[in-house]
Scaffold this motif. Structure first.
Motif, PDB file in Angstrom:
ATOM      1  N   PHE A  48       0.859  -1.188   0.000  1.00 50.79           N
ATOM      2  CA  PHE A  48       0.000   0.000   0.000  1.00 50.79           C
ATOM      3  C   PHE A  48       0.891   1.232   0.000  1.00 50.79           C
ATOM      4  O   PHE A  48       1.882   1.278   0.725  1.00 50.79           O
ATOM      5  N   VAL A  55       3.780   0.545   2.585  1.00 54.35           N
ATOM      6  CA  VAL A  55       3.570  -0.504   3.594  1.00 54.35           C
ATOM      7  C   VAL A  55       3.500  -1.838   2.868  1.00 54.35           C
ATOM      8  O   VAL A  55       2.603  -2.064   2.050  1.00 54.35           O
ATOM      9  N   ALA A  57       2.326  -4.916   3.084  1.00 52.33           N
ATOM     10  CA  ALA A  57       1.360  -5.618   3.941  1.00 52.33           C
ATOM     11  C   ALA A  57       1.482  -7.133   3.828  1.00 52.33           C
ATOM     12  O   ALA A  57       1.375  -7.851   4.817  1.00 52.33           O
ATOM     13  N   ARG A  76       0.154 -10.855  14.649  1.00 54.68           N
ATOM     14  CA  ARG A  76      -0.238  -9.652  15.384  1.00 54.68           C
ATOM     15  C   ARG A  76      -1.067  -8.717  14.529  1.00 54.68           C
ATOM     16  O   ARG A  76      -1.104  -8.849  13.309  1.00 54.68           O
ATOM     17  N   SER A  77      -1.647  -7.756  15.177  1.00 51.84           N
ATOM     18  CA  SER A  77      -2.360  -6.706  14.463  1.00 51.84           C
ATOM     19  C   SER A  77      -1.410  -6.044  13.469  1.00 51.84           C
ATOM     20  O   SER A  77      -0.290  -5.705  13.828  1.00 51.84           O
ATOM     21  N   GLY A  78      -1.846  -5.927  12.233  1.00 49.72           N
ATOM     22  CA  GLY A  78      -1.010  -5.315  11.202  1.00 49.72           C
ATOM     23  C   GLY A  78      -0.099  -6.296  10.485  1.00 49.72           C
ATOM     24  O   GLY A  78       0.657  -5.911   9.592  1.00 49.72           O
ATOM     25  N   ALA A  79      -0.181  -7.581  10.835  1.00 48.25           N
ATOM     26  CA  ALA A  79       0.709  -8.582  10.223  1.00 48.25           C
ATOM     27  C   ALA A  79       0.349  -8.883   8.767  1.00 48.25           C
ATOM     28  O   ALA A  79       1.151  -9.449   8.035  1.00 48.25           O
ATOM     29  N   GLY A  80      -0.884  -8.540   8.371  1.00 45.87           N
ATOM     30  CA  GLY A  80      -1.274  -8.749   6.977  1.00 45.87           C
ATOM     31  C   GLY A  80      -2.378  -9.774   6.778  1.00 45.87           C
ATOM     32  O   GLY A  80      -2.700 -10.135   5.641  1.00 45.87           O
ATOM     33  N   LYS A  81      -3.007 -10.210   7.850  1.00 47.34           N
ATOM     34  CA  LYS A  81      -4.028 -11.266   7.766  1.00 47.34           C
ATOM     35  C   LYS A  81      -5.206 -10.860   6.874  1.00 47.34           C
ATOM     36  O   LYS A  81      -5.584 -11.602   5.953  1.00 47.34           O
ATOM     37  N   THR A  82      -5.776  -9.703   7.179  1.00 47.40           N
ATOM     38  CA  THR A  82      -6.937  -9.255   6.403  1.00 47.40           C
ATOM     39  C   THR A  82      -6.566  -9.014   4.945  1.00 47.40           C
ATOM     40  O   THR A  82      -7.303  -9.400   4.023  1.00 47.40           O
ATOM     41  N   THR A  83      -5.409  -8.402   4.733  1.00 51.80           N
ATOM     42  CA  THR A  83      -4.960  -8.132   3.366  1.00 51.80           C
ATOM     43  C   THR A  83      -4.845  -9.434   2.577  1.00 51.80           C
ATOM     44  O   THR A  83      -5.302  -9.532   1.433  1.00 51.80           O
ATOM     45  N   HIS A 237      -6.149 -13.877  16.245  1.00 48.14           N
ATOM     46  CA  HIS A 237      -4.976 -13.944  17.105  1.00 48.14           C
ATOM     47  C   HIS A 237      -5.299 -14.649  18.413  1.00 48.14           C
ATOM     48  O   HIS A 237      -4.530 -14.618  19.343  1.00 48.14           O
TER      49      HIS A 237
HETATM   50  N1  ATP Z   1      -6.141   0.009   2.317  1.00 42.00           N
HETATM   51  C1  ATP Z   1      -4.983   0.166   2.955  1.00 42.00           C
HETATM   52  N2  ATP Z   1      -4.229   1.262   2.733  1.00 42.00           N
HETATM   53  C2  ATP Z   1      -3.043   1.434   3.351  1.00 42.00           C
HETATM   54  N3  ATP Z   1      -2.518   0.556   4.223  1.00 42.00           N
HETATM   55  C3  ATP Z   1      -3.215  -0.545   4.481  1.00 42.00           C
HETATM   56  C4  ATP Z   1      -4.483  -0.806   3.868  1.00 42.00           C
HETATM   57  N4  ATP Z   1      -4.944  -1.990   4.324  1.00 42.00           N
HETATM   58  C5  ATP Z   1      -4.023  -2.445   5.178  1.00 42.00           C
HETATM   59  N5  ATP Z   1      -2.975  -1.604   5.270  1.00 42.00           N
HETATM   60  C6  ATP Z   1      -1.758  -1.796   6.081  1.00 42.00           C
HETATM   61  O1  ATP Z   1      -1.265  -3.088   5.806  1.00 42.00           O
HETATM   62  C7  ATP Z   1      -0.793  -3.701   6.991  1.00 42.00           C
HETATM   63  C8  ATP Z   1      -1.526  -5.026   7.203  1.00 42.00           C
HETATM   64  O2  ATP Z   1      -2.881  -4.748   7.536  1.00 42.00           O
HETATM   65  P1  ATP Z   1      -3.962  -5.878   7.782  1.00 42.00           P
HETATM   66  O3  ATP Z   1      -5.251  -5.200   7.943  1.00 42.00           O
HETATM   67  O4  ATP Z   1      -3.854  -6.890   6.691  1.00 42.00           O
HETATM   68  O5  ATP Z   1      -3.455  -6.514   9.142  1.00 42.00           O
HETATM   69  P2  ATP Z   1      -4.173  -7.605  10.077  1.00 42.00           P
HETATM   70  O6  ATP Z   1      -3.182  -8.675  10.319  1.00 42.00           O
HETATM   71  O7  ATP Z   1      -5.463  -7.971   9.496  1.00 42.00           O
HETATM   72  O8  ATP Z   1      -4.378  -6.785  11.430  1.00 42.00           O
HETATM   73  P3  ATP Z   1      -5.569  -6.904  12.520  1.00 42.00           P
HETATM   74  O9  ATP Z   1      -5.235  -8.085  13.368  1.00 42.00           O
HETATM   75  O10 ATP Z   1      -5.443  -5.608  13.287  1.00 42.00           O
HETATM   76  O11 ATP Z   1      -6.851  -7.019  11.794  1.00 42.00           O
HETATM   77  C9  ATP Z   1      -0.988  -2.714   8.105  1.00 42.00           C
HETATM   78  O12 ATP Z   1       0.210  -2.021   8.310  1.00 42.00           O
HETATM   79  C10 ATP Z   1      -2.052  -1.780   7.565  1.00 42.00           C
HETATM   80  O13 ATP Z   1      -1.933  -0.503   8.104  1.00 42.00           O
END
Ligand code: ATP
Ligand code: MG
Length: 259
Positions: A48, A55, A57, A76-83, A237
């Motif tokens: 991103f 970033v 991701a 962890r939060s921000g590790a990239g799971k949702t992405t 998590h």
């Molecule tokens: N649309 C976006 N634009 C910019 N950065 C993004 C976007 N989506 C995610 N990120 C960044 O990508 C990284 C991974 O985010 P992601 O949401 O995949 O984490 P996660 O593991 O799902 O976290 P959580 O446990 O908090 O849900 C983070 O640093 C986040 O800030």
């Protein structure tokens, strides 16, 4: 669109119960589906932003998931799971790499094909349930069937069966605000299963629930996997939930790591 034989049966007992996997009737399709790869992720990356604000991701992630496998994606939060899950489900596109779901190349798919994929091949469950507030439990479950233009009589039958399946047979007429969080998530599970997807993607499905209720939702997903042969990817998590998975993938700063 198949695999439902119309027989009512439930997988996971009462809304707060945990009586496990009394799979029967409509649930018996595992036997008819052989071991096969449902998810293939090859060298997938997603960044991103750009330059110094970029970033990374998800970085060069590869793995496969088989039919009937319950796979946890942790980190962890921000590790990239949702992405990562969004790219697998066709909600987002990788910058690099390839995703194949049930034989469909998600990364090469056009918008129409992605829409079809999201309506039929993949089901989604989110932390916030995502139910339509003004619709009853039954109507919420019926939404994907309406979109798929399933005739009314068949729709009603399937909705009733799905609610039964998640232990909410007696709650069809209630609206989301009249249901507990755990019950709302059960409705969301039923809705996600409505079109009999090959893959269920659940992003922190227990994040808003207390641990006991969260556990019962995980038990429900476990039962679905066992009974229907659905492949499930769960981002979480919660260590207690991870132990219920067949396998756990760990993401750290967007990379897949061991353990
Ligand atoms: N649309 C976006 N634009 C910019 N950065 C993004 C976007 N989506 C995610 N990120 C960044 O990508 C990284 C991974 O985010 P992601 O949401 O995949 O984490 P996660 O593991 O799902 O976290 P959580 O446990 O908090 O849900 C983070 O640093 C986040 O800030
Ligand atoms: Mg997330």
């Amino acid at each position: 669109m198949n695999g439902w034989d119309g027989t009512a049966g439930r997988v996971a007992g009462s809304a707060d119960g945990r009586d496990g996997t009394a799979a029967s009737g409509l649930l018996g399709r595992t036997a008819t589906r052989s071991v096969e790869e449902v998810v293939r992720v090859e060298g997938v990356s997603r960044t991103f932003g750009r330059g110094e604000h970029a970033v990374h991701a998800v970085r060069d992630v590869s793995f496969t998931a088989m039919r009937g496998e319950l796979l946890a994606v942790r980190g962890r939060s921000g590790a990239g799971k949702t992405t990562l899950l969004n790219m697998i489900g066709g909600l987002d596109r990788p910058d690099r790499g390839r995703v194949v779901v049930a034989g469909h190349d998600v990364t090469a798919a056009g918008e129409k094909e992605l829409l079809r994929l999201r309506r039929g091949t993949v089901g989604f469950i989110f932390q916030t349930f995502g139910l339509v507030p003004i619709l009853s439990a039954a109507e919420n479950v019926g939404v994907p069937l309406r979109l798929a233009k399933v005739p009314a009589a068949e729709r009603e039958e399937r909705v009733a069966m799905l609610l039964e399946l998640v232990g909410l047979g007696g709650h069809a007429a209630q609206r989301p605000y009249e249901l507990s969080g755990g019950q709302q998530q059960r409705v969301a599970v039923a809705r996600a299963l409505a079109n009999d997807p090959d893959l269920l993607i659940a992003d922190e499905p227990t994040g808003q629930l207390d641990s006991e209720t969260g556990r019962s939702i995980m038990d429900l997903l476990r039962a679905v996997v066992q009974a229907r042969g659905t492949t499930i990817l769960v981002a979480t998590h919660d260590l207690n939930l991870i132990e219920l998975a067949d396998r756990a993938l760990t993401l750290r700063d967007g990379r897949l790591v061991d353990g």
